[in-house]
Design a protein around this motif. Structure first.
Motif, short mmCIF file in Angstrom:
data_model
loop_
_atom_site.label_atom_id
_atom_site.label_comp_id
_atom_site.label_asym_id
_atom_site.label_seq_id
_atom_site.Cartn_x
_atom_site.Cartn_y
_atom_site.Cartn_z
N LEU A 231 -34.53 -9.07 64.77
CA LEU A 231 -35.98 -9.09 64.87
C LEU A 231 -36.43 -8.90 66.31
CD1 LEU A 231 -38.80 -9.56 63.75
CD2 LEU A 231 -38.42 -12.03 63.95
N LEU A 232 -35.78 -9.57 67.25
CA LEU A 232 -36.13 -9.41 68.66
C LEU A 232 -36.01 -7.95 69.09
CD1 LEU A 232 -36.91 -11.02 71.28
CD2 LEU A 232 -34.49 -10.90 71.87
N ASN A 233 -34.91 -7.30 68.68
CA ASN A 233 -34.72 -5.89 69.04
C ASN A 233 -35.79 -5.00 68.43
OD1 ASN A 233 -32.43 -6.59 70.48
ND2 ASN A 233 -31.00 -6.06 68.83
N LEU A 234 -36.20 -5.31 67.20
CA LEU A 234 -37.24 -4.51 66.54
C LEU A 234 -38.59 -4.69 67.24
CD1 LEU A 234 -36.36 -5.08 62.77
CD2 LEU A 234 -36.36 -2.89 63.97
N LEU A 235 -38.90 -5.92 67.61
CA LEU A 235 -40.17 -6.18 68.29
C LEU A 235 -40.18 -5.55 69.68
CD1 LEU A 235 -40.74 -9.93 67.29
CD2 LEU A 235 -41.85 -7.91 66.32
N ALA A 236 -39.04 -5.59 70.36
CA ALA A 236 -38.95 -5.01 71.70
C ALA A 236 -38.78 -3.50 71.67
CB ALA A 236 -37.77 -5.63 72.45
N ARG A 237 -38.39 -2.97 70.50
CA ARG A 237 -38.12 -1.53 70.32
C ARG A 237 -36.98 -1.04 71.22
NH1 ARG A 237 -44.15 1.20 69.53
NH2 ARG A 237 -44.79 -0.15 67.80
N VAL A 240 -31.95 -5.51 73.10
CA VAL A 240 -31.90 -6.52 74.16
C VAL A 240 -30.99 -7.68 73.79
CG1 VAL A 240 -34.17 -5.99 75.10
CG2 VAL A 240 -33.99 -7.62 73.24
N ALA A 241 -30.68 -7.82 72.51
CA ALA A 241 -29.82 -8.91 72.05
C ALA A 241 -28.66 -8.34 71.24
CB ALA A 241 -30.61 -9.90 71.19
N ILE A 253 -31.04 -18.51 75.64
CA ILE A 253 -32.33 -17.95 75.25
C ILE A 253 -32.51 -16.57 75.89
CG2 ILE A 253 -34.83 -18.25 75.46
CD1 ILE A 253 -34.31 -21.29 75.40
N ILE A 254 -32.87 -15.59 75.08
CA ILE A 254 -33.13 -14.23 75.55
C ILE A 254 -34.62 -13.95 75.38
CG2 ILE A 254 -32.61 -11.78 75.24
CD1 ILE A 254 -29.95 -12.63 73.99
N ASP A 269 -35.53 -15.16 71.75
CA ASP A 269 -34.51 -15.30 70.72
C ASP A 269 -33.64 -16.49 71.11
OD1 ASP A 269 -32.70 -14.90 68.66
OD2 ASP A 269 -31.57 -13.36 69.75
N THR A 270 -33.33 -17.34 70.15
CA THR A 270 -32.59 -18.57 70.46
C THR A 270 -31.30 -18.64 69.65
OG1 THR A 270 -33.73 -19.85 68.74
CG2 THR A 270 -34.75 -19.78 70.92
N ALA A 271 -30.48 -19.60 70.02
CA ALA A 271 -29.19 -19.79 69.34
C ALA A 271 -29.40 -20.18 67.88
CB ALA A 271 -28.38 -20.87 70.06
N GLY A 272 -28.52 -19.66 67.02
CA GLY A 272 -28.56 -20.05 65.62
C GLY A 272 -28.26 -21.53 65.46
#
Length: 449
Positions: A231-237, A240-241, A253-254, A269-272
């Motif tokens: 999700l983070l990668n999709l939002l950032a396009r 990054v993670a 935390i990224i 983005d945080t740890a699972g």
């Protein structure tokens, strides 16, 4: 006072670079460079620039002059719009540095001189710095309002009201045997109550000004392998993670900074989160939960095939219901993999969002929900907002002093409470001695501003 100079544009190769000179020797410095008298104020003139020592031609530039006090700094100012090559700019700066009485400006020195010469107050100077640093439309809009003096005018209105009340009280200090008339007492008490209400309302703003300056905090949390990093990668396009099928890939935390409809958003983005984890992963989980508690908005991601209320409790801990509240999105990811599984319509009273990060399903809806949250909670329309902790601390100090005010005290002590209140407001705008904070404020500016 020395005449100062610096580039007013970024130190990169460009078509045009602006070199600003401010001080009483600005005109003579310009005459030395151009071999002629400066042009009339505010009239652009094309001129050759020479090295006075070698008589070599340096460049051909557009020249502008501003006479004191009608300039940015309130002093005589000259601007050289030279070609933006490094060699040209370096040579002009070198020539200026060799002129008697001229020196390179320190960070923020032009703006500090503007403040000292009454061209702006401290809140306007801080608004200027924020406008330069603004990365989104909302940040720029908020900074521009402050630069134009909206915040400073509000504080000065309050300060003037306090001084009026103080004048009414001080008129009776020299006549201790004469009581303040009841109608004046009633008016003073009413005015003080109105100011206290205004201060409290201004302070009770959810810190939206400061949070907009720094960026609204959004935390992505959930169990391992739910799709948080995807999700983070999709939002950032962009990637990054690290995305992996192995649990516990994300340990720290990224962060990604986004401009979402003009609002500055910092998505983390945080740890699972799971029960059995090693020492390092456990620290990542602790940080994840701490970030979730501090976040303005939370995105909670679950695998739609592997969701349960028990897992939700595990992810967010004993206080998961208070963490979710209304400022959250609960996402059930991987809906493309569901086979004869009943979809969960709500979690902790929040309608869930279906998504498939592999296929990009649900991303637009997630972005819209974050944007709506920002618009609903951080709208900067209406009265100007507090943008810095410095303002907030001094305002709280002012309110505390005003709450101590009472006409049941000796009149001298009541007047002193009002003076302390007015002084706290004056420190925000710079209307009283604030030498101890000037260096800190203007040192954060870039050189040339």
């Amino acid at each position: 006072m020395d005449t100062i100079f610096a580039t007013a544009t970024a130190p990169v190769k460009s078509g045009v670079a602006i070199i600003r000179i401010s001080g009483e020797k600005a005109g003579s410095a310009l005459a030395s460079l151009t071999r002629k008298q400066p042009p009339p104020p505010r009239l652009a003139s094309l001129s050759r620039i020479f090295n006075p020592d070698t008589n070599e031609l340096i460049d051909e530039a557009l020249i502008l002059c501003f006479k004191a006090p009608a300039s940015f700094t309130g002093e005589d100012v000259a601007e050289l719009h030279v070609h933006g090559g490094r060699a040209v700019v370096t040579e002009v700066l070198q020539v200026l540095s060799e002129m008697p009485g001229l020196r390179m400006a320190e960070p923020g020195e032009f703006s500090r001189r503007a403040f000292e010469n009454g061209k702006m107050d401290l809140t306007e100077a801080e608004g200027l710095a924020d406008l330069i640093d603004a990365e989104t439309k909302i940040q720029a809009k908020m900074a521009l309002r402050q630069k134009q003096g909206e915040l400073g005018r509000l504080y000065e209105e309050w300060r003037e009201a306090l001084l009026t009340i103080l004048a009414n009280i001080e008129a009776y200090i020299d006549f201790p045997d004469e009581e303040i008339p009841p109608h004046i007492t009633a008016q003073i008490e009413d005015d003080v109550e109105k100011l206290k209400t205004s201060f409290a309302k201004h302070l009770n703003d959810n810190k939206r000004g400061e949070r907009l300056r720094e960026g609204l905090s959004v935390a992505i949390i959930g169990p391992p392998n739910a799709g948080k990093s995807s999700l983070l990668n999709l939002l950032a396009r962009r990637d990054v993670a690290i995305v992996s099928e192995h649990a516990g890939t994300t340990r720290d935390i990224i962060e990604v900074h986004l401009d979402l409809g003009g609002y500055p958003i910092v998505i983390a983005d945080t740890a699972g989160i799971r029960e059995s984890a090693g020492e390092i992963e456990a620290e990542g989980i602790r940080r994840a939960l701490a970030r979730a508690k501090d976040a303005d908005f939370k995105i909670i991601v679950f695998d739609a095939e592997d969701y349960s209320e028990e897992k939700l409790s595990q992810v967010l801990g004993d206080d998961f219901h208070s963490l979710i509240k209304q400022d959250s999105i609960v996402i059930l990811n991987k809906i493309d993999l569901l086979q004869n599984v009943n979809f969960i319509p709500q979690v902790a009273g929040i309608t869930t969002t279906e998504a498939s990060f592999n296929n990009g399903v649900g991303i637009d809806k997630i972005l819209l929900q974050i944007k709506k949250f920002a618009e609903d909670n951080f709208n900067i329309g209406g009265d100007p907002v507090i943008t810095r902790q410095r303002h907030r601390s001094l305002l709280q100090e002012a309110l505390t002093s005003l709450e101590l005010f009472s006409l049941s005290k000796p009149i001298e002590l009541a007047a002193e409470d009002l003076r302390h209140t007015a002084n706290s407001l004056g420190k925000i705008t710079g209307r009283i001695d604030v030498e101890e904070i000037l260096g800190k404020i203007f040192s954060s500016f870039c050189i040339g501003k």
